[in-house]
Design a protein around this motif. Structure first.
Motif, PDB file in Angstrom:
ATOM      1  N   UNK A  16      10.448   2.661  13.475  1.00  0.00           N
ATOM      2  CA  UNK A  16      11.195   1.262  13.248  1.00  0.00           C
ATOM      3  C   UNK A  16      10.193   0.744  11.960  1.00  0.00           C
ATOM      4  N   UNK A  17      11.036   0.097  11.121  1.00  0.00           N
ATOM      5  CA  UNK A  17      10.319  -0.454   9.928  1.00  0.00           C
ATOM      6  C   UNK A  17       9.324  -1.479  10.125  1.00  0.00           C
ATOM      7  N   UNK A  18       9.227  -2.149  11.217  1.00  0.00           N
ATOM      8  CA  UNK A  18       7.955  -2.827  11.620  1.00  0.00           C
ATOM      9  C   UNK A  18       6.785  -1.965  12.024  1.00  0.00           C
ATOM     10  N   UNK A  19       6.856  -0.873  12.721  1.00  0.00           N
ATOM     11  CA  UNK A  19       6.031  -0.089  12.702  1.00  0.00           C
ATOM     12  C   UNK A  19       5.522   0.576  11.426  1.00  0.00           C
ATOM     13  N   UNK A  20       6.147   0.965  10.447  1.00  0.00           N
ATOM     14  CA  UNK A  20       5.967   1.614   9.555  1.00  0.00           C
ATOM     15  C   UNK A  20       5.288   0.223   8.718  1.00  0.00           C
ATOM     16  N   UNK A  21       5.570  -0.809   8.505  1.00  0.00           N
ATOM     17  CA  UNK A  21       5.034  -1.791   7.866  1.00  0.00           C
ATOM     18  C   UNK A  21       3.538  -2.051   8.421  1.00  0.00           C
ATOM     19  N   UNK A  22       3.275  -1.964   9.566  1.00  0.00           N
ATOM     20  CA  UNK A  22       2.299  -2.093  10.295  1.00  0.00           C
ATOM     21  C   UNK A  22       1.181  -1.137   9.909  1.00  0.00           C
ATOM     22  N   UNK A  23       1.652   0.074   9.673  1.00  0.00           N
ATOM     23  CA  UNK A  23       0.854   1.226   9.176  1.00  0.00           C
ATOM     24  C   UNK A  23       0.404   0.793   7.848  1.00  0.00           C
ATOM     25  N   UNK A  24       1.222   0.536   6.990  1.00  0.00           N
ATOM     26  CA  UNK A  24       1.004   0.282   5.630  1.00  0.00           C
ATOM     27  C   UNK A  24      -0.153  -0.793   5.431  1.00  0.00           C
ATOM     28  N   UNK A  25      -0.088  -1.843   6.178  1.00  0.00           N
ATOM     29  CA  UNK A  25      -1.176  -2.926   6.327  1.00  0.00           C
ATOM     30  C   UNK A  25      -2.329  -2.350   6.923  1.00  0.00           C
ATOM     31  N   UNK A  26      -2.429  -1.770   7.971  1.00  0.00           N
ATOM     32  CA  UNK A  26      -3.642  -1.227   8.425  1.00  0.00           C
ATOM     33  C   UNK A  26      -4.233   0.109   7.713  1.00  0.00           C
ATOM     34  N   UNK A  27      -3.478   0.786   7.133  1.00  0.00           N
ATOM     35  CA  UNK A  27      -4.028   1.864   6.670  1.00  0.00           C
ATOM     36  C   UNK A  27      -3.743   2.125   5.228  1.00  0.00           C
ATOM     37  N   UNK A  28      -3.535   0.873   4.417  1.00  0.00           N
ATOM     38  CA  UNK A  28      -3.373   0.944   3.070  1.00  0.00           C
ATOM     39  C   UNK A  28      -4.387   1.551   2.095  1.00  0.00           C
ATOM     40  N   UNK A  29      -5.495   1.156   2.608  1.00  0.00           N
ATOM     41  CA  UNK A  29      -6.692   1.835   1.551  1.00  0.00           C
ATOM     42  C   UNK A  29      -6.831   3.304   1.933  1.00  0.00           C
ATOM     43  N   UNK A  30      -6.518   3.777   2.993  1.00  0.00           N
ATOM     44  CA  UNK A  30      -6.627   5.173   3.372  1.00  0.00           C
ATOM     45  C   UNK A  30      -5.510   6.142   2.665  1.00  0.00           C
ATOM     46  N   UNK A  31      -4.351   5.354   2.827  1.00  0.00           N
ATOM     47  CA  UNK A  31      -3.252   5.991   2.205  1.00  0.00           C
ATOM     48  C   UNK A  31      -3.117   6.423   0.669  1.00  0.00           C
ATOM     49  N   UNK A  32      -3.545   5.025   0.083  1.00  0.00           N
ATOM     50  CA  UNK A  32      -3.906   4.913  -1.446  1.00  0.00           C
ATOM     51  C   UNK A  32      -4.968   6.103  -1.831  1.00  0.00           C
ATOM     52  N   UNK A  33      -5.850   5.943  -1.054  1.00  0.00           N
ATOM     53  CA  UNK A  33      -6.884   7.120  -1.584  1.00  0.00           C
ATOM     54  C   UNK A  33      -6.331   8.526  -1.251  1.00  0.00           C
ATOM     55  N   UNK A  34      -5.637   8.811  -0.374  1.00  0.00           N
ATOM     56  CA  UNK A  34      -5.074  10.107  -0.199  1.00  0.00           C
ATOM     57  C   UNK A  34      -4.033  10.333  -1.091  1.00  0.00           C
ATOM     58  N   UNK A  35      -3.079   9.304  -1.779  1.00  0.00           N
ATOM     59  CA  UNK A  35      -2.458   9.552  -2.785  1.00  0.00           C
ATOM     60  C   UNK A  35      -2.967   9.918  -4.147  1.00  0.00           C
ATOM     61  N   UNK A  36      -4.299   9.109  -4.218  1.00  0.00           N
ATOM     62  CA  UNK A  36      -4.832   9.239  -5.686  1.00  0.00           C
ATOM     63  C   UNK A  36      -5.301  10.558  -5.626  1.00  0.00           C
ATOM     64  N   UNK A  37      -5.914  11.200  -4.558  1.00  0.00           N
ATOM     65  CA  UNK A  37      -6.661  12.363  -4.693  1.00  0.00           C
ATOM     66  C   UNK A  37      -5.708  13.463  -4.590  1.00  0.00           C
ATOM     67  N   UNK A  38      -4.384  13.116  -4.227  1.00  0.00           N
ATOM     68  CA  UNK A  38      -3.515  14.384  -3.971  1.00  0.00           C
ATOM     69  C   UNK A  38      -2.709  14.424  -5.570  1.00  0.00           C
ATOM     70  N   UNK A  39      -2.725  13.417  -6.095  1.00  0.00           N
ATOM     71  CA  UNK A  39      -1.952  13.384  -7.415  1.00  0.00           C
ATOM     72  C   UNK A  39      -2.627  14.317  -8.325  1.00  0.00           C
ATOM     73  N   UNK A  40      -1.716  14.662  -9.379  1.00  0.00           N
ATOM     74  CA  UNK A  40      -2.306  15.735 -10.434  1.00  0.00           C
ATOM     75  C   UNK A  40      -3.728  15.199 -11.116  1.00  0.00           C
ATOM     76  N   UNK A  41      -4.902  15.968 -11.269  1.00  0.00           N
ATOM     77  CA  UNK A  41      -5.778  15.462 -11.953  1.00  0.00           C
ATOM     78  C   UNK A  41      -5.598  15.192 -13.313  1.00  0.00           C
ATOM     79  N   UNK A  42      -4.499  15.829 -14.101  1.00  0.00           N
ATOM     80  CA  UNK A  42      -4.343  15.520 -15.562  1.00  0.00           C
ATOM     81  C   UNK A  42      -3.693  14.150 -15.742  1.00  0.00           C
ATOM     82  N   UNK A  43      -3.450  13.617 -14.885  1.00  0.00           N
ATOM     83  CA  UNK A  43      -3.000  12.218 -15.091  1.00  0.00           C
ATOM     84  C   UNK A  43      -4.529  11.141 -15.547  1.00  0.00           C
ATOM     85  N   UNK A  44      -4.404  10.418 -16.292  1.00  0.00           N
ATOM     86  CA  UNK A  44      -5.530   9.691 -16.496  1.00  0.00           C
ATOM     87  C   UNK A  44      -5.707   8.739 -15.340  1.00  0.00           C
ATOM     88  N   UNK A  45      -6.973   8.216 -15.001  1.00  0.00           N
ATOM     89  CA  UNK A  45      -7.175   7.671 -14.002  1.00  0.00           C
ATOM     90  C   UNK A  45      -6.505   6.169 -13.837  1.00  0.00           C
TER      91      UNK A  45
END
Length: 231
Positions: A16-45
């Motif tokens: 449900x959307x409220x569960x998904x939103x709660x995960x984003x709030x709670x895990x935002x830093x972790x998810x952003x770090x995961x995305x940042x590390x997975x994205x291609x290194x050829x992109x500038x920072x």
């Protein structure tokens, strides 16, 4: 289907959307770090920082099924800033976190995917699509780490994106082999086992310090420095 297989399949069912939103709030830093590390290194920072935030913010499912419970964040499952720990905690937390992690991973892995016949001279379609957040007049980048962090960043930039994701899931989130395979499969990785093998080779090179290096400020796209674009 065995009980464990049913449980693993349930973890990636839409929530449900409220569960998904709660995960984003709670895990935002972790998810952003995961995305940042997975994205291609050829992109500038700067571009990687913005892309990582955009991928996480756009990961919310596009439906409005809500539960009748109060909208509060799920119990925290990692560090105080949501920076690690993986999908642990109560069953709703595990399910929602696994589902949202797979959505973020899928988007990050597809960032440079080109449709058949797409001109090589053009950036991939996802890089052409305007997406929030938008920053004008400033460049954003994580705080610089030490020589070990820079060396790890170079190693990761030479890996295929699925292997980078597997490495982060193993060493930063501390997930077991089957959990990593399930997440990569849910994120449409064609050969999760090959990604894990490549990640293990990096682990052998970097050693036990890998987790601490991944948690360093070098890879924290939520704590950034700013500079004018003309400097």
């Amino acid at each position: 289907m065995s009980t464990s297989q049913r449980r693993r399949a349930k973890a990636f069912e839409p929530v449900a959307l409220d569960h998904a939103e709660a995960v984003i709030v709670d895990q935002y830093t972790r998810l952003v770090r995961l995305a940042y590390l997975t994205l291609p290194g050829r992109l500038n920072r700067h571009r990687r920082v913005l892309a990582a935030h955009s991928l996480v913010q756009r990961a919310l499912p596009g439906f409005r099924v809500r539960h009748a419970t109060a909208r509060v964040p799920l119990p925290r499952t990692g560090s105080a800033d949501g920076g690690g720990g993986g999908p642990r905690g109560t069953e709703p937390a595990r399910t929602g976190t696994a589902y949202m992690t797979a959505r973020v991973l899928s988007a990050a892995l597809a960032h440079e995917r080109r449709p058949r016949g797409w001109p090589d001279r053009l950036p991939p379609p996802r890089q052409l699509r305007p997406a929030l957040p938008v920053v004008w007049g400033l460049r954003l980048f994580p705080r610089a780490g030490g020589t070990e962090e820079i060396a790890l960043a170079q190693i990761l930039s030479e890996l295929p994106a699925p292997a980078r994701a597997a490495f982060v899931l193993c060493r930063l989130d501390g997930l077991a082999h089957p959990e990593v395979v399930d997440l990569l499969t849910a994120a449409d990785v064609p050969d999760p086992e090959a990604a894990l093998r490549a990640a293990r080779r990096v682990e052998e090179t970097v050693g036990e310090a890998a987790g601490e290096l991944l948690r360093s400020q070098e890879f924290d796209a939520c704590s950034v420095q700013t500079r004018p674009t003309d400097l």
